[in-house]
Design a protein around this motif. Sequence first.
Motif, PDB file in Angstrom:
ATOM      1  N   VAL A  33     -51.636  28.211  15.673  1.00 32.00           N
ATOM      2  CA  VAL A  33     -50.517  29.090  16.042  1.00 32.00           C
ATOM      3  C   VAL A  33     -49.223  28.308  16.218  1.00 32.00           C
ATOM      4  O   VAL A  33     -48.165  28.906  16.405  1.00 32.00           O
ATOM      5  N   ASN A  77     -63.206  25.996  16.243  1.00 26.97           N
ATOM      6  CA  ASN A  77     -62.831  24.962  17.226  1.00 26.97           C
ATOM      7  C   ASN A  77     -61.783  25.441  18.231  1.00 26.97           C
ATOM      8  O   ASN A  77     -61.617  24.836  19.285  1.00 26.97           O
ATOM      9  N   ALA A  78     -61.068  26.532  17.913  1.00 30.09           N
ATOM     10  CA  ALA A  78     -59.966  26.942  18.799  1.00 30.09           C
ATOM     11  C   ALA A  78     -60.495  27.369  20.170  1.00 30.09           C
ATOM     12  O   ALA A  78     -61.512  28.044  20.280  1.00 30.09           O
ATOM     13  N   SER A 130     -68.231  22.842  25.130  1.00 24.13           N
ATOM     14  CA  SER A 130     -67.684  21.893  26.115  1.00 24.13           C
ATOM     15  C   SER A 130     -68.799  21.516  27.078  1.00 24.13           C
ATOM     16  O   SER A 130     -69.792  22.253  27.193  1.00 24.13           O
ATOM     17  N   MET A 181     -56.029  17.115  27.904  1.00 21.24           N
ATOM     18  CA  MET A 181     -56.630  16.649  29.153  1.00 21.24           C
ATOM     19  C   MET A 181     -55.559  16.208  30.139  1.00 21.24           C
ATOM     20  O   MET A 181     -55.732  16.352  31.351  1.00 21.24           O
TER      21      MET A 181
HETATM   22  P1  NAD Z   1     -55.495  21.404  22.090  1.00 18.74           P
HETATM   23  O1  NAD Z   1     -55.044  21.954  23.397  1.00 18.74           O
HETATM   24  O2  NAD Z   1     -55.013  20.048  21.668  1.00 18.74           O
HETATM   25  O3  NAD Z   1     -55.176  22.532  21.030  1.00 18.74           O
HETATM   26  C1  NAD Z   1     -55.470  22.358  19.709  1.00 18.74           C
HETATM   27  C2  NAD Z   1     -54.724  23.402  18.920  1.00 18.74           C
HETATM   28  O4  NAD Z   1     -55.155  24.731  19.211  1.00 18.74           O
HETATM   29  C3  NAD Z   1     -53.208  23.434  19.160  1.00 18.74           C
HETATM   30  O5  NAD Z   1     -52.556  22.975  17.982  1.00 18.74           O
HETATM   31  C4  NAD Z   1     -52.905  24.897  19.439  1.00 18.74           C
HETATM   32  O6  NAD Z   1     -51.688  25.340  18.853  1.00 18.74           O
HETATM   33  C5  NAD Z   1     -54.109  25.585  18.813  1.00 18.74           C
HETATM   34  N1  NAD Z   1     -54.336  26.951  19.270  1.00 18.74           N
HETATM   35  C6  NAD Z   1     -54.213  27.434  20.525  1.00 18.74           C
HETATM   36  N2  NAD Z   1     -54.493  28.743  20.547  1.00 18.74           N
HETATM   37  C7  NAD Z   1     -54.809  29.099  19.274  1.00 18.74           C
HETATM   38  C8  NAD Z   1     -55.183  30.322  18.668  1.00 18.74           C
HETATM   39  N3  NAD Z   1     -55.259  31.455  19.376  1.00 18.74           N
HETATM   40  N4  NAD Z   1     -55.450  30.340  17.338  1.00 18.74           N
HETATM   41  C9  NAD Z   1     -55.345  29.196  16.609  1.00 18.74           C
HETATM   42  N5  NAD Z   1     -54.994  28.012  17.134  1.00 18.74           N
HETATM   43  C10 NAD Z   1     -54.724  27.962  18.446  1.00 18.74           C
HETATM   44  O7  NAD Z   1     -57.066  21.432  22.099  1.00 18.74           O
HETATM   45  P2  NAD Z   1     -58.175  20.302  21.842  1.00 18.74           P
HETATM   46  O8  NAD Z   1     -58.237  19.415  23.021  1.00 18.74           O
HETATM   47  O9  NAD Z   1     -58.045  19.732  20.501  1.00 18.74           O
HETATM   48  O10 NAD Z   1     -59.461  21.256  21.932  1.00 18.74           O
HETATM   49  C11 NAD Z   1     -60.095  21.812  20.803  1.00 18.74           C
HETATM   50  C12 NAD Z   1     -61.364  22.478  21.269  1.00 18.74           C
HETATM   51  O11 NAD Z   1     -62.168  21.552  21.996  1.00 18.74           O
HETATM   52  C13 NAD Z   1     -61.128  23.655  22.227  1.00 18.74           C
HETATM   53  O12 NAD Z   1     -62.072  24.671  21.967  1.00 18.74           O
HETATM   54  C14 NAD Z   1     -61.387  23.052  23.587  1.00 18.74           C
HETATM   55  O13 NAD Z   1     -61.763  24.006  24.538  1.00 18.74           O
HETATM   56  C15 NAD Z   1     -62.506  22.094  23.257  1.00 18.74           C
HETATM   57  N6  NAD Z   1     -62.684  21.004  24.222  1.00 18.74           N
HETATM   58  C16 NAD Z   1     -61.656  20.128  24.460  1.00 18.74           C
HETATM   59  C17 NAD Z   1     -61.862  19.103  25.372  1.00 18.74           C
HETATM   60  C18 NAD Z   1     -60.766  18.099  25.691  1.00 18.74           C
HETATM   61  O14 NAD Z   1     -60.957  17.279  26.602  1.00 18.74           O
HETATM   62  N7  NAD Z   1     -59.639  18.107  24.981  1.00 18.74           N
HETATM   63  C19 NAD Z   1     -63.094  18.979  26.032  1.00 18.74           C
HETATM   64  C20 NAD Z   1     -64.088  19.887  25.751  1.00 18.74           C
HETATM   65  C21 NAD Z   1     -63.884  20.905  24.836  1.00 18.74           C
END
Ligand code: NAD
Length: 251
Positions: A33, A77-78, A130, A181
């Motif tokens: 997005v 993954n979102a 997660s 994070m």
């Molecule tokens: P992030 O916050 O870096 O976001 C990644 C991307 O998601 C962003 O570019 C954002 O624009 C996009 N996004 C947000 N809402 C969206 C939507 N409705 N449709 C399409 N894109 C959308 O996230 P991340 O850390 O890369 O996490 C990715 C996945 O991993 C998520 O499901 C998150 O819950 C999970 N996760 C992350 C962590 C962590 O520590 N970062 C830990 C466990 C799980």
Amino acid sequence: MKRALITAGASGIGYAMGHAFEAAGYDVWITDVDRAALEACPSTWTCCAVDVSNEADMRRLFDEIAAVGGVDAVCANAGVAGPTAAVEDVDWADWQACINVTLGGVFLTAKFAAPLMKAAGAGAIIVTSSTAGVFGYPNRAPYAAAKWGVIGLMKTLAMELGPYGIRANAICPGAVEGPRMEGVLEREAQAKNMTRDEVYKGYASGTSMRTFVEARDIADMAVFLASTAAGRVSGQVISVDGHTENPDPKP
Ligand code: NAD
């Protein structure tokens, strides 16, 4: 050429997945997005400004993918972090917003991927859950509920789609180094009246390996799960987290 679709691929874990799938020889498609972040992605990727919780846009996206021959691997993954608050302070609207994207987006991704993969008689669906989807997560009720839901959905997909040669698995990342994070650490520090460094140390010390993980660690697991090396792996929940031994450590 094999094709991979990665939702939320313009930054963080999804972005690392894009690079890892491209290196493994896939034609990479991503949704996000954040239009500015999409524009900064490699020109070799097909970048689509699609919100995973918008059914009409997701349907159109998969129509486009069908027109180019379908998809071999889908990384649902979102997910959004949702509020950090005691359960009694979580607004209904914030609950729904988190569930809509974090669980609903995985549902829509699977809903539209399934017919294409059924027609091909093959496919790999990889959902990002997660450690919150294995242990729960104090003060993160919507997020933890969504991440448990994602695992239930993945198990159901594995059973329902297995007869068509389609595999489904979940990756549970631990705390990943990076901006997401950092935001969680800041909010949790405020909520618990601690410093950011104390919260960070608490997360790391809750794992056997005393570590955060890198986005690349998750991406490599996704490529493995999509590969023929994992051709008989389905319905599994795989943590990439340095082994969480205490999900709510007190530093
Ligand atoms: P992030 O916050 O870096 O976001 C990644 C991307 O998601 C962003 O570019 C954002 O624009 C996009 N996004 C947000 N809402 C969206 C939507 N409705 N449709 C399409 N894109 C959308 O996230 P991340 O850390 O890369 O996490 C990715 C996945 O991993 C998520 O499901 C998150 O819950 C999970 N996760 C992350 C962590 C962590 O520590 N970062 C830990 C466990 C799980």
